[in-house]
Enzyme design. Structure first.
Site, PDB file in Angstrom:
ATOM      1  N   CYS B 110      -2.444  13.537 -19.217  1.00 52.84           N
ATOM      2  CA  CYS B 110      -1.828  12.245 -18.910  1.00 52.84           C
ATOM      3  C   CYS B 110      -0.766  12.064 -19.987  1.00 52.84           C
ATOM      4  O   CYS B 110      -1.094  11.721 -21.123  1.00 52.84           O
ATOM      5  CB  CYS B 110      -2.848  11.111 -18.948  1.00 52.84           C
ATOM      6  SG  CYS B 110      -2.074   9.485 -18.766  1.00 52.84           S
ATOM      7  N   CYS B 113      -0.340   8.020 -20.962  1.00 54.15           N
ATOM      8  CA  CYS B 113      -1.390   7.285 -21.689  1.00 54.15           C
ATOM      9  C   CYS B 113      -2.587   8.195 -21.881  1.00 54.15           C
ATOM     10  O   CYS B 113      -2.497   9.161 -22.641  1.00 54.15           O
ATOM     11  CB  CYS B 113      -1.719   5.947 -21.034  1.00 54.15           C
ATOM     12  SG  CYS B 113      -2.069   5.960 -19.268  1.00 54.15           S
ATOM     13  N   SER B 114      -3.693   7.937 -21.186  1.00 55.70           N
ATOM     14  CA  SER B 114      -4.889   8.745 -21.450  1.00 55.70           C
ATOM     15  C   SER B 114      -5.778   8.841 -20.221  1.00 55.70           C
ATOM     16  O   SER B 114      -6.997   8.937 -20.346  1.00 55.70           O
ATOM     17  CB  SER B 114      -5.669   8.145 -22.619  1.00 55.70           C
ATOM     18  OG  SER B 114      -5.977   6.784 -22.340  1.00 55.70           O
ATOM     19  N   CYS B 115      -5.173   8.786 -19.011  1.00 53.58           N
ATOM     20  CA  CYS B 115      -5.961   8.832 -17.778  1.00 53.58           C
ATOM     21  C   CYS B 115      -6.806  10.104 -17.742  1.00 53.58           C
ATOM     22  O   CYS B 115      -6.314  11.199 -18.038  1.00 53.58           O
ATOM     23  CB  CYS B 115      -5.043   8.773 -16.567  1.00 53.58           C
ATOM     24  SG  CYS B 115      -4.085   7.251 -16.520  1.00 53.58           S
TER      25      CYS B 115
END
Lengths: 222, 212
Positions: B110, B113-115
């Site tokens: 991702c 962000c941090s999906c």
């Protein structure tokens, strides 16, 4: 917005350093931050896109120097203040005002935390057909959005191929810019690595993104 | 963070860093306004520390290896396939399984962000959320994978999936050779977290069998 969060394709950050036997949380307060984030989102006052956009607005030097959960802490406090969940004075004192302006909200309780563990569904029913089919060639827009977008810089103004249609989904750009879900068709688009990175990447690599319909143009028409 | 800069002594002798104080202040005001419940927060921590994690995804992968019908359903609609199995925890919508083969390696990131597929892998490791991984896996996957000790054969196709929407990707690694006689639950032990992100592979040796 085009800030430091949009990291894809940048250089200079050094090698990836995986940590052996990494704990779920490195410090106890990190778990509290996660619990607070899930609990606040459960209130339903704003969604994950608003939370993400608040992180994007962290100054680049701070974004890079803060740890992940430090960023979350900052974002939760800033958004809560911005949206009036509590006032500056309440946050400083830790004491809730006797007369609270906020409408009654239903907090997440230990009886129904299970509800907070299953990811929400962002697909929405609606009229209309997708503009593109699997196999169609598309070109991504050269966007300049000062609000929130999920089209990364490295994948703008590039030619790719639709490989899947994922349904009509809540459009993050609209959620942040005017508080509306404005659902849009979502596609998985595949790009040859060379289309994005030129000769820097070998011909075996391809990049895939999930792209909302407003990000896409039809090369021969648009 | 340097401890000496951020610790403050308190009258009771305890020390709190600035960040701990901020988190505490946030929790206090939300609790006092009745917007969050401490017991719920404790349960959330407990859930992510002990209940959900890569062991969930590993069981899904092992079943896909031994059960062709399940694998077919998983690749078609991973959410539905998993939720139709009574012994797996419920997962959210739009989980997508992508299968590695002799000619194709998949890896997930991702960049924005941090999906990450929490419901099958738990919370992401620090490196997954870090600038080095998010910046370079898209532009130079082979060299990043080498930093994980993974050398892909020349000519193997590499697909880098960037989780830019509310879809979540789970890599189905290749079943290691020599595991034909191994049970589903033993197979699940060979499936590492990294093999389901695409920064590793599942592997097997006679020794690993001996050691359970």
């Amino acid at each position: 917005m085009d800030s430091i969060h949009d990291l894809g394709g940048m250089d200079g950050f050094g090698p990836v350093r995986p940590e052996h036997d990494e704990p779920v949380f490195h410090e106890k307060w990190e778990g509290s931050v996660l619990g607070l984030q899930r609990s606040i989102l459960y209130l339903g006052l704003w969604n994950i896109d608003v939370f993400r956009h608040a992180q994007e607005r962290i100054r680049p030097n701070e974004y890079l120097s803060w740890s992940y959960y430090e960023r979350w802490t900052h974002t939760l406090i800033a958004t809560a203040l911005e949206r009036g969940l509590f006032s500056d004075e309440e946050f400083r004192s830790g004491i809730a005002d006797a007369v609270s302006s906020s409408a009654p909200l239903v907090p997440l309780t230990s009886r129904d935390t299970d509800k907070a563990f299953v990811r929400g569904n962002f697909e929405r029913e609606g009229m209309g057909e997708p503009r593109f089919c699997v196999g169609d060639m598309v070109i991504t827009k050269e966007l300049r959005i000062t609000g929130h977008t999920r089209l990364p810089r490295y994948a703008r103004d590039k030619i790719g191929t639709i490989i899947a249609i994922r349904g009509r989904h809540v459009f993050p750009d609209a959620v942040v810019s005017h508080g509306k879900e404005d659902p849009q068709w979502l596609y998985t688009v595949e790009f040859e690595g060379s289309e994005i990175w030129g000769e820097a990447v070998d011909s075996t690599v391809s990049n895939l993104i999930d792209a909302f319909e407003p990000y896409l143009l039809r090369p021969e028409y648009d | 963070m340097s401890d000496s800069d951020h610790h403050h002594s308190h009258e009771d002798g305890s020390t709190l860093t600035d960040i701990q104080k901020r988190v505490k202040a946030l929790e206090s005001i939300l609790v006092s306004k009745g917007l969050v419940e401490r017991a719920a927060i404790d349960q959330i921590i407990e859930h992510f520390e002990h209940k959900v994690g890569p062991h969930v995804g590993a069981r899904v992968v092992a079943r896909a290896w031994v059960n062709p019908e399940f694998k077919h359903a998983l690749l078609k609609d991973a959410t539905q396939a998993i939720n139709h199995q009574s012994d797996f925890p419920e997962v959210g919508q739009h989980l997508i399984a992508i299968e590695n083969s002799d000619s194709l390696h998949n890896v997930v990131v991702c960049t924005l962000c941090s999906c990450y597929p929490w419901d099958v892998l738990g919370l992401p490791p620090v490196w997954y959320k870090s600038a080095p991984y998010r910046s370079r896996i898209v532009s130079d996957p082979r060299s990043v994978l080498k930093e994980f000790g993974l050398k892909l054969s020349v000519g193997k196709k590499v697909r880098v999936w960037d989780s830019t929407a509310e879809t979540r990707y789970l890599v189905i690694p290749q079943r290691p050779v020599g595991t034909e006689a191994i049970s589903e639950s033993e197979l699940a032990k060979l499936v590492t977290r990294d093999s389901m992100i695409g920064t590793g592979v599942a592997s097997f040796s006679a020794e690993s069998k001996d050691h359970g």
